[in-house]
Structures are given as C-alpha cells and as structure tokens.
Write an enzyme that holds these catalytic residues in place. Structure first.
Site, PDB file in Angstrom:
ATOM      1  N   GLY A 237      22.532  15.582 -11.917  1.00 44.51           N
ATOM      2  CA  GLY A 237      22.908  16.308 -13.123  1.00 44.51           C
ATOM      3  C   GLY A 237      23.852  17.466 -12.881  1.00 44.51           C
ATOM      4  O   GLY A 237      24.076  18.279 -13.773  1.00 44.51           O
ATOM      5  N   HIS A 238      24.428  17.554 -11.701  1.00 45.80           N
ATOM      6  CA  HIS A 238      25.283  18.713 -11.389  1.00 45.80           C
ATOM      7  C   HIS A 238      26.555  18.250 -10.696  1.00 45.80           C
ATOM      8  O   HIS A 238      26.575  18.149  -9.468  1.00 45.80           O
ATOM      9  CB  HIS A 238      24.525  19.668 -10.474  1.00 45.80           C
ATOM     10  CG  HIS A 238      25.145  21.012 -10.340  1.00 45.80           C
ATOM     11  ND1 HIS A 238      26.024  21.342  -9.340  1.00 45.80           N
ATOM     12  CD2 HIS A 238      25.020  22.123 -11.094  1.00 45.80           C
ATOM     13  CE1 HIS A 238      26.382  22.605  -9.462  1.00 45.80           C
ATOM     14  NE2 HIS A 238      25.793  23.100 -10.510  1.00 45.80           N
ATOM     15  N   PHE A 239      27.555  17.984 -11.285  1.00 52.57           N
ATOM     16  CA  PHE A 239      27.919  17.920 -12.684  1.00 52.57           C
ATOM     17  C   PHE A 239      28.103  16.467 -13.075  1.00 52.57           C
ATOM     18  O   PHE A 239      28.367  15.647 -12.213  1.00 52.57           O
ATOM     19  CB  PHE A 239      29.215  18.685 -12.932  1.00 52.57           C
ATOM     20  CG  PHE A 239      29.082  20.162 -12.745  1.00 52.57           C
ATOM     21  CD1 PHE A 239      28.539  20.955 -13.752  1.00 52.57           C
ATOM     22  CD2 PHE A 239      29.474  20.782 -11.566  1.00 52.57           C
ATOM     23  CE1 PHE A 239      28.437  22.323 -13.606  1.00 52.57           C
ATOM     24  CE2 PHE A 239      29.359  22.150 -11.404  1.00 52.57           C
ATOM     25  CZ  PHE A 239      28.842  22.925 -12.419  1.00 52.57           C
TER      26      PHE A 239
END
Length: 154
Positions: free
Chosen positions: A45-47
């Site tokens: 989730g990053h990024f």
C-alpha cells in the site's frame, strides 16, 4: 568476521527484522546491510503501483543496525552477560530520532547502514547513522538514540 553473536540475540523476527549482515562492529560503530525484498508487507500500500520503502521502515532499519546491534555489542562487552541471557533480559526502547530522507528505496534494493557512536552512558546510546544504496548514494541520514535495560536474572 562473523557477528552472529550479535544478530542472533536481536529481539526481532520476520517480518520486522531489518538486518541481513553486519560487516564491521567496533566500540565506536557498526556497518551492516539489508535488502528490502519486493514481497515485504509494507509495499502493498505504499504507494499504489509505485512501491517505495516507507521512511519509518528506513528509520527502523537504521535503528536496528546502527543502534541496537551496537548496543548489544557494547553491553556484551560491558556486562559479560552471555548472549542467551542478554536476549531474555534485555529491553530496548527508542528515545529519539531525527532523520532526513534524500532518495527513495525501491523493492529488492540493498542498503548499507553505517553508524558512529556519539555517546553511550547510563545505558543510553546515541548514534549518527547514514544509509547508502548500492550505487553509494546517500539515502538518509540522522541521529537515533535508544535506551537499553538488562537483567541477568530474566
């Protein structure tokens, strides 16, 4: 030189262990490496669609190699506790951090952390840390402090 006597007592396990190897350890500092594997949990989730290692994870890597590994080395020399006793009786807490991030670290990138002791007294260790990528470029730099508590009877 082999520094397993230090890495074997680190109080971390996967997926939160950010030390692959220590290449140099003295009473004044540490050099170690870590490779951020692409299947690490934090990349999901990053990024979105452009994974980058979060700054907090880079800080943690610098803290584990640069402060915790050095602290274990200094405490083993100071207290003459066996590594197993240190592992059971050691508590670690980060007390302060100031980091500057200069370049991103992408999945499957290997970094080298270099730490220099600023001071170690009353079981508080403060270090200047630098992280470089495989091209030798400075990724991040700063100062990290941690507190160590040991108990021979734990």
């Amino acid at each position: 030189m082999n520094y397993d006597h230090i890495t074997n007592v680190l109080p971390y396990t996967e997926p939160f262990l950010f030390v692959d190897e220590l290449t140099e350890v003295t009473e004044n500092g540490v050099v170690g490496t870590y490779t951020f594997l692409e299947d690490s949990y934090f990349y999901k989730g990053h990024f979105k669609d452009v994974p980058v290692t979060p700054g907090v994870i880079l800080t943690e890597c610098c803290a584990q190699i640069g402060v915790v590994c050095l602290g274990i080395y200094l405490l083993q020399n100071e207290t003459n506790l066996p590594p197993r006793g240190m592992q059971r009786g050691m508590q670690i807490g980060m007390s302060s951090t100031q980091m500057e991030f200069l370049l991103p670290v992408k999945p499957n990138e290997k970094v080298t952390v270099t730490s220099k002791k600023i001071y170690f007294r009353f079981n508080k260790l403060k270090c200047s840390v630098k992280m470089h990528n495989t091209e030798g470029k400075l990724v991040c730099t700063g100062e990290i402090s941690g507190m160590f508590k040991t108990s021979a009877h734990a």
